[in-house]
Design an enzyme around this catalytic site. Structure first.
Site, PDB file in Angstrom:
ATOM      1  N   ALA A  67       0.835  -1.201   0.000  1.00  0.00           N
ATOM      2  CA  ALA A  67       0.000   0.000   0.000  1.00  0.00           C
ATOM      3  C   ALA A  67       0.872   1.254   0.000  1.00  0.00           C
ATOM      4  O   ALA A  67       0.636   2.203  -0.755  1.00  0.00           O
ATOM      5  CB  ALA A  67      -0.929  -0.008   1.214  1.00  0.00           C
ATOM      6  N   TYR A  68       1.894   1.243   0.854  1.00  0.00           N
ATOM      7  CA  TYR A  68       2.808   2.379   0.936  1.00  0.00           C
ATOM      8  C   TYR A  68       3.598   2.540  -0.359  1.00  0.00           C
ATOM      9  O   TYR A  68       3.748   3.646  -0.881  1.00  0.00           O
ATOM     10  CB  TYR A  68       3.755   2.167   2.120  1.00  0.00           C
ATOM     11  CG  TYR A  68       4.740   3.290   2.352  1.00  0.00           C
ATOM     12  CD1 TYR A  68       4.312   4.585   2.606  1.00  0.00           C
ATOM     13  CD2 TYR A  68       6.107   3.029   2.343  1.00  0.00           C
ATOM     14  CE1 TYR A  68       5.229   5.604   2.841  1.00  0.00           C
ATOM     15  CE2 TYR A  68       7.031   4.044   2.579  1.00  0.00           C
ATOM     16  CZ  TYR A  68       6.577   5.327   2.829  1.00  0.00           C
ATOM     17  OH  TYR A  68       7.482   6.331   3.048  1.00  0.00           O
ATOM     18  N   ALA A  69       4.078   1.426  -0.909  1.00  0.00           N
ATOM     19  CA  ALA A  69       4.826   1.490  -2.159  1.00  0.00           C
ATOM     20  C   ALA A  69       3.955   2.010  -3.293  1.00  0.00           C
ATOM     21  O   ALA A  69       4.421   2.778  -4.147  1.00  0.00           O
ATOM     22  CB  ALA A  69       5.387   0.114  -2.512  1.00  0.00           C
TER      23      ALA A  69
ATOM     24  N   ALA B 122       1.586   4.155  -3.079  1.00  0.00           N
ATOM     25  CA  ALA B 122       1.515   5.613  -2.921  1.00  0.00           C
ATOM     26  C   ALA B 122       2.819   6.274  -3.337  1.00  0.00           C
ATOM     27  O   ALA B 122       2.820   7.342  -3.968  1.00  0.00           O
ATOM     28  CB  ALA B 122       1.182   5.953  -1.467  1.00  0.00           C
ATOM     29  N   GLN B 123       3.953   5.649  -3.014  1.00  0.00           N
ATOM     30  CA  GLN B 123       5.241   6.241  -3.362  1.00  0.00           C
ATOM     31  C   GLN B 123       5.498   6.171  -4.866  1.00  0.00           C
ATOM     32  O   GLN B 123       6.039   7.110  -5.453  1.00  0.00           O
ATOM     33  CB  GLN B 123       6.371   5.551  -2.583  1.00  0.00           C
ATOM     34  CG  GLN B 123       6.247   5.668  -1.070  1.00  0.00           C
ATOM     35  CD  GLN B 123       6.288   7.107  -0.571  1.00  0.00           C
ATOM     36  OE1 GLN B 123       5.487   7.955  -0.973  1.00  0.00           O
ATOM     37  NE2 GLN B 123       7.227   7.394   0.296  1.00  0.00           N
TER      38      GLN B 123
END
Length: 294
Positions: free
Chosen positions: A158-160, A162-163
């Site tokens: 999920a974080y990746a 967004a990044q």
């Protein structure tokens, strides 16, 4: 545009930085204030702003802003406009963000929306709001992402996501704003120990506990091991928040800033791996994360 890469003086120039309540944002805000910028530090709570004001050099103005709330962003833009006046802004540092850590199967939709709203949509809201001031001040944009904008690691999908999206947003902006001579630079920190790690661990465990037992059982051994290894890596990392702050400063004062600055060996390494190795090779390297211990 001049071809020199020499530095520009920060003296008295206005810079907005989001996510300054703690962690990298706080350290960057205080560093930029110390070196001479007038920093508009975006925080979500008045008490955080007051703490920053006391710790700073007198060149820091707290601004209450929630990047996921359009009215809050508009109010912050109005406040900074009233203060900056015709001088406009020299820089906008988009640092605000959260990190959702859990197997993607366990990430609820509302948490995924919050991840993207904070790290992507909210960043665009802030950029749109402050662009008129950046034009007035011949300023530039610095977007803080991470090494996970290069390679997507299991349990940080999920974080990746967004990044990766913020990296794409930065590339498109850089090309769209080039005719207006507004540089866009990306700062990619590697693992840095900040309060974000504690928040990641708690949210990840709650996400895992929220799914049915048969699903939870699939990740019961590998996910906690990943979180422990991840925290150990952050604690042993030689990259510090001060290192990131110094690179943000370089991106703000360089006459022709680079498109990307990597902070830490792991951020540089992930960029190299993503460029040189095929997907299957990277899969094999990361396979140990999702393989249960025997």
């Amino acid at each position: 545009m001049p071809k020199s890469s020499g530095p520009s003086s920060p003296a008295g120039r206005g810079v907005v930085i989001t996510g300054a309540s703690s962690g990298l944002g706080e350290v960057c805000a205080l560093h930029l204030s110390r070196v001479g910028f007038h920093v508009f530090a975006g925080v979500r709570r008045p008490e955080d702003g007051e703490r920053l004001r006391v710790a700073a050099t007198g060149r820091l103005t707290p601004v209450i802003v929630d990047v996921t709330d359009e009215k809050s962003v508009q109010a912050a833009v109005y406040e900074v406009t009233e203060s900056a006046g015709e001088a406009g802004l020299w820089g906008l540092v988009n640092n605000a963000g959260i990190a959702v850590t859990a197997p993607l199967e366990c990430v609820p939709s509302e948490l995924m929306r919050r991840q993207l709203d904070t790290n992507v949509t909210g960043q665009l809201l802030v950029i749109q709001g402050f662009l008129p001031l950046l034009r007035a001040g011949a300023g530039r944009i610095v977007n803080v992402t991470s090494g996970l904008g290069n390679i997507a690691i299991p349990y940080l999908g999920a974080y990746a996501a967004a990044q990766f999206a913020k990296e794409a947003l930065s590339d498109a902006l850089r090309r769209e704003l080039a005719p207006q001579r507004i540089p866009v630079a990306v700062v990619q920190p590697g693992a840095v120990l900040t309060p974000l790690w504690d928040k990641m661990s708690g949210a990840g465990n709650r996400a895992l506990e929220s799914v049915p037992e048969p699903v939870r059982e699939l990740y019961r051994s590998t996910f906690p091991r990943f979180m422990e290894t991840n925290e150990t890596s952050a604690r042993s990392s030689r990259t510090t928040p001060d290192d990131v702050a110094r690179v943000v400063f370089r991106a703000l004062v360089a006459e022709r800033p680079r498109t990307r600055y990597h902070v830490g060996r792991d951020a540089t390494g992930s960029r190299v791996l993503a460029r040189l190795l095929p997907d299957r090779a990277i899969d094999r390297i990361l396979g140990g994360i999702v393989t249960p211990a025997h």
